[in-house]
Design a protein around this motif. Structure first.
Motif, PDB file in Angstrom:
ATOM      1  N   UNK A  99       2.763 -65.262  22.345  1.00 18.66           N
ATOM      2  CA  UNK A  99       1.580 -66.106  22.223  1.00 18.66           C
ATOM      3  C   UNK A  99       0.313 -65.340  22.609  1.00 18.66           C
ATOM      4  N   UNK A 100       0.380 -64.626  23.730  1.00 14.73           N
ATOM      5  CA  UNK A 100      -0.768 -63.848  24.179  1.00 14.73           C
ATOM      6  C   UNK A 100      -1.099 -62.722  23.203  1.00 14.73           C
ATOM      7  N   UNK A 101      -0.060 -62.078  22.669  1.00 17.55           N
ATOM      8  CA  UNK A 101      -0.278 -60.988  21.720  1.00 17.55           C
ATOM      9  C   UNK A 101      -0.971 -61.504  20.463  1.00 17.55           C
ATOM     10  N   UNK A 102      -0.542 -62.657  19.968  1.00 14.26           N
ATOM     11  CA  UNK A 102      -1.162 -63.227  18.768  1.00 14.26           C
ATOM     12  C   UNK A 102      -2.619 -63.603  19.021  1.00 14.26           C
ATOM     13  N   UNK A 103      -2.901 -64.172  20.202  1.00 16.77           N
ATOM     14  CA  UNK A 103      -4.283 -64.488  20.537  1.00 16.77           C
ATOM     15  C   UNK A 103      -5.131 -63.223  20.669  1.00 16.77           C
ATOM     16  N   UNK A 104      -4.526 -62.184  21.256  1.00 20.12           N
ATOM     17  CA  UNK A 104      -5.236 -60.914  21.375  1.00 20.12           C
ATOM     18  C   UNK A 104      -5.553 -60.324  20.011  1.00 20.12           C
ATOM     19  N   UNK A 105      -4.581 -60.392  19.084  1.00 17.69           N
ATOM     20  CA  UNK A 105      -4.800 -59.884  17.734  1.00 17.69           C
ATOM     21  C   UNK A 105      -5.887 -60.686  17.029  1.00 17.69           C
ATOM     22  N   UNK A 106      -5.886 -62.010  17.262  1.00 16.37           N
ATOM     23  CA  UNK A 106      -6.912 -62.854  16.653  1.00 16.37           C
ATOM     24  C   UNK A 106      -8.303 -62.467  17.158  1.00 16.37           C
ATOM     25  N   UNK A 107      -8.426 -62.293  18.478  1.00 14.10           N
ATOM     26  CA  UNK A 107      -9.705 -61.897  19.057  1.00 14.10           C
ATOM     27  C   UNK A 107     -10.154 -60.557  18.480  1.00 14.10           C
ATOM     28  N   UNK A 108      -9.200 -59.601  18.405  1.00 12.63           N
ATOM     29  CA  UNK A 108      -9.515 -58.256  17.913  1.00 12.63           C
ATOM     30  C   UNK A 108     -10.086 -58.306  16.493  1.00 12.63           C
ATOM     31  N   UNK A 109      -9.356 -58.959  15.587  1.00  6.06           N
ATOM     32  CA  UNK A 109      -9.772 -58.952  14.180  1.00  6.06           C
ATOM     33  C   UNK A 109     -10.978 -59.853  13.932  1.00  6.06           C
ATOM     34  N   UNK A 110     -11.095 -60.933  14.697  1.00  4.51           N
ATOM     35  CA  UNK A 110     -12.257 -61.796  14.510  1.00  4.51           C
ATOM     36  C   UNK A 110     -13.547 -61.054  14.838  1.00  4.51           C
ATOM     37  N   UNK A 111     -13.546 -60.352  15.969  1.00  2.12           N
ATOM     38  CA  UNK A 111     -14.771 -59.655  16.366  1.00  2.12           C
ATOM     39  C   UNK A 111     -14.921 -58.317  15.649  1.00  2.12           C
ATOM     40  N   UNK A 112     -13.828 -57.778  15.119  1.00  2.00           N
ATOM     41  CA  UNK A 112     -13.922 -56.569  14.306  1.00  2.00           C
ATOM     42  C   UNK A 112     -14.742 -56.846  13.056  1.00  2.00           C
ATOM     43  N   UNK A 113     -14.623 -58.063  12.531  1.00  2.00           N
ATOM     44  CA  UNK A 113     -15.309 -58.451  11.303  1.00  2.00           C
ATOM     45  C   UNK A 113     -16.622 -59.175  11.578  1.00  2.00           C
ATOM     46  N   UNK A 114     -17.037 -59.194  12.837  1.00  2.00           N
ATOM     47  CA  UNK A 114     -18.280 -59.862  13.215  1.00  2.00           C
ATOM     48  C   UNK A 114     -19.373 -58.839  13.503  1.00  2.00           C
ATOM     49  N   UNK A 115     -20.524 -59.068  12.953  1.00  2.00           N
ATOM     50  CA  UNK A 115     -21.645 -58.152  13.183  1.00  2.00           C
ATOM     51  C   UNK A 115     -22.719 -58.839  14.010  1.00  2.00           C
ATOM     52  N   UNK A 116     -23.620 -58.060  14.538  1.00  2.00           N
ATOM     53  CA  UNK A 116     -24.742 -58.609  15.306  1.00  2.00           C
ATOM     54  C   UNK A 116     -25.570 -59.548  14.440  1.00  2.00           C
ATOM     55  N   UNK A 117     -25.722 -59.196  13.160  1.00  2.00           N
ATOM     56  CA  UNK A 117     -26.504 -60.006  12.233  1.00  2.00           C
ATOM     57  C   UNK A 117     -25.868 -61.386  12.049  1.00  2.00           C
ATOM     58  N   UNK A 118     -24.547 -61.435  11.941  1.00  2.00           N
ATOM     59  CA  UNK A 118     -23.850 -62.712  11.763  1.00  2.00           C
ATOM     60  C   UNK A 118     -24.009 -63.598  12.983  1.00  2.00           C
ATOM     61  N   UNK A 119     -23.972 -63.012  14.166  1.00  2.00           N
ATOM     62  CA  UNK A 119     -24.171 -63.787  15.390  1.00  2.00           C
ATOM     63  C   UNK A 119     -25.565 -64.384  15.413  1.00  2.00           C
ATOM     64  N   UNK A 120     -26.568 -63.590  15.013  1.00  2.00           N
ATOM     65  CA  UNK A 120     -27.943 -64.078  14.979  1.00  2.00           C
ATOM     66  C   UNK A 120     -28.112 -65.204  13.974  1.00  2.00           C
ATOM     67  N   UNK A 121     -27.419 -65.095  12.830  1.00  2.00           N
ATOM     68  CA  UNK A 121     -27.517 -66.132  11.797  1.00  2.00           C
ATOM     69  C   UNK A 121     -26.926 -67.442  12.275  1.00  2.00           C
ATOM     70  N   UNK A 122     -25.803 -67.366  13.012  1.00  2.00           N
ATOM     71  CA  UNK A 122     -25.187 -68.580  13.541  1.00  2.00           C
ATOM     72  C   UNK A 122     -26.111 -69.245  14.546  1.00  2.00           C
ATOM     73  N   UNK A 123     -26.750 -68.419  15.386  1.00  2.00           N
ATOM     74  CA  UNK A 123     -27.659 -68.955  16.391  1.00  2.00           C
ATOM     75  C   UNK A 123     -28.835 -69.662  15.750  1.00  2.00           C
ATOM     76  N   UNK A 124     -29.430 -69.045  14.716  1.00  2.00           N
ATOM     77  CA  UNK A 124     -30.606 -69.610  14.089  1.00  2.00           C
ATOM     78  C   UNK A 124     -30.287 -70.840  13.259  1.00  2.00           C
ATOM     79  N   UNK A 125     -29.023 -70.983  12.811  1.00  2.00           N
ATOM     80  CA  UNK A 125     -28.654 -72.123  11.973  1.00  2.00           C
ATOM     81  C   UNK A 125     -28.307 -73.366  12.782  1.00  2.00           C
ATOM     82  N   UNK A 126     -28.175 -73.208  14.108  1.00  2.00           N
ATOM     83  CA  UNK A 126     -27.802 -74.351  14.948  1.00  2.00           C
ATOM     84  C   UNK A 126     -28.903 -75.392  14.945  1.00  2.00           C
ATOM     85  N   UNK A 127     -28.536 -76.655  14.631  1.00  2.00           N
ATOM     86  CA  UNK A 127     -29.548 -77.716  14.598  1.00  2.00           C
ATOM     87  C   UNK A 127     -29.332 -78.752  15.703  1.00  2.00           C
ATOM     88  N   UNK A 128     -28.419 -78.446  16.651  1.00  2.00           N
ATOM     89  CA  UNK A 128     -28.252 -79.301  17.816  1.00  2.00           C
ATOM     90  C   UNK A 128     -27.468 -80.577  17.595  1.00  2.00           C
TER      91      UNK A 128
END
Length: 293
Positions: free
Chosen positions: A106-135
């Protein structure tokens, strides 16, 4: 003494990442204890006892900085606390040798998920999510089952509250990453108390290794106020790749031992995971330096 120093350093590192990403303290710490041969129930109990202090420090810091959605925190924490208590009772009544490989999986699968999720995440994508939040507020029928599932797996795995809640909440366009991390970290305090109460009731105080608890508390509490500073230096996508690979590599050791795998095959598996981990770090750095993805 050397082992306690290692635990304190791991607790410090884990809380830095947890305070920045909203996940990884329990996963990182429990993975280390399982690798040392500690029974799953004892490992999870010790981690949750230490998290009472670390989550309190982290939650207070997030609250003071205005990072907490109070309604969302309560809707996650109430079902999460109930299911965490149930999870503690479940884990406490199962032989450690029987459940340990499954917990590591279970821990290994969660670790793999974290690894690949953030491997495919860029700083630009994080900024876009932040700016799109409407509360807008998420609905109760979504938050209640999410909190219940995360609380149960947090108790049986020694970590899981952040890795389950944070990615799902961040995927919703109505929530900002800053609010998600602060809310998840703060609500975890209530869930941690419930899980710890379950372990105390079903295991007894004598099962807690207080030296381990103290080491994790010292490292975690010292790191909590520094998490905001760290995230300014090291971006979240890189932190995710680092901690995800660490969790996978640590739990791979437990699974290989449980399966009786050794020698060249075991060494080959370690090398393969290490190469993928290092390659992921390099890929993530280059992708974001070049402004791609």
């Amino acid at each position: 003494m050397r082992k306690l120093l290692i635990f304190a350093i791991v607790g410090f590192f884990a809380q830095l990442v947890d305070g920045s990403l909203g996940m990884a303290f329990g996963l990182t710490s429990s993975s280390l204890l399982l690798a040392y041969g500690v029974a799953p129930a004892v490992a999870s109990a010790s981690i949750h006892m230490s998290e009472i202090a670390t989550t309190a420090a982290s939650g207070f810091s997030h609250y003071k900085f205005g990072n907490v959605n109070k309604r969302m925190a309560l809707l996650l924490a109430i079902p999460g606390a109930i299911s965490a208590f149930v999870g503690a009772a479940f884990l406490s009544n199962i032989p450690g040798g029987l459940i340990k490989p499954y917990i590591s999986s279970f821990l290994l699968l969660l670790g793999a998920y974290i690894f690949f999720r953030f491997l495919l995440t860029s700083r630009r994508q994080v900024d876009e999510v932040t700016s799109s939040s409407d509360g807008k507020l998420l609905k109760k029928r979504f938050l209640f089952p999410l909190g219940a599932i995360a609380g149960f797996f947090d108790a049986i795995g020694g970590g899981g509250w952040g890795p389950i809640n944070t990615p799902i909440l961040m995927a919703n366009k109505h929530t900002s990453p800053r609010e998600v991390v602060g809310t998840v970290d703060t609500s975890e305090f209530i869930v941690t108390i419930a899980a710890t109460a379950g372990f105390v009731l079903f295991l007894g105080w004598e099962q807690f290794n207080w030296f381990w608890v103290l080491a994790f508390v010292i490292g975690g509490v010292l790191a909590a106020p520094l998490a905001a500073w760290l995230v300014r230096i090291m971006p979240s996508y890189l932190l995710g790749v680092l901690v995800g690979g660490f969790i996978v590599l640590t739990n791979l050791n437990t699974l290989l031992k449980a399966g009786g795998v050794s020698g060249d095959i075991s060494m080959g598996a370690y090398i393969l995971v290490a190469v993928i981990w290092i390659g992921g770090i390099i890929f993530s750095l280059r992708k974001n330096e070049d402004g791609k993805a």
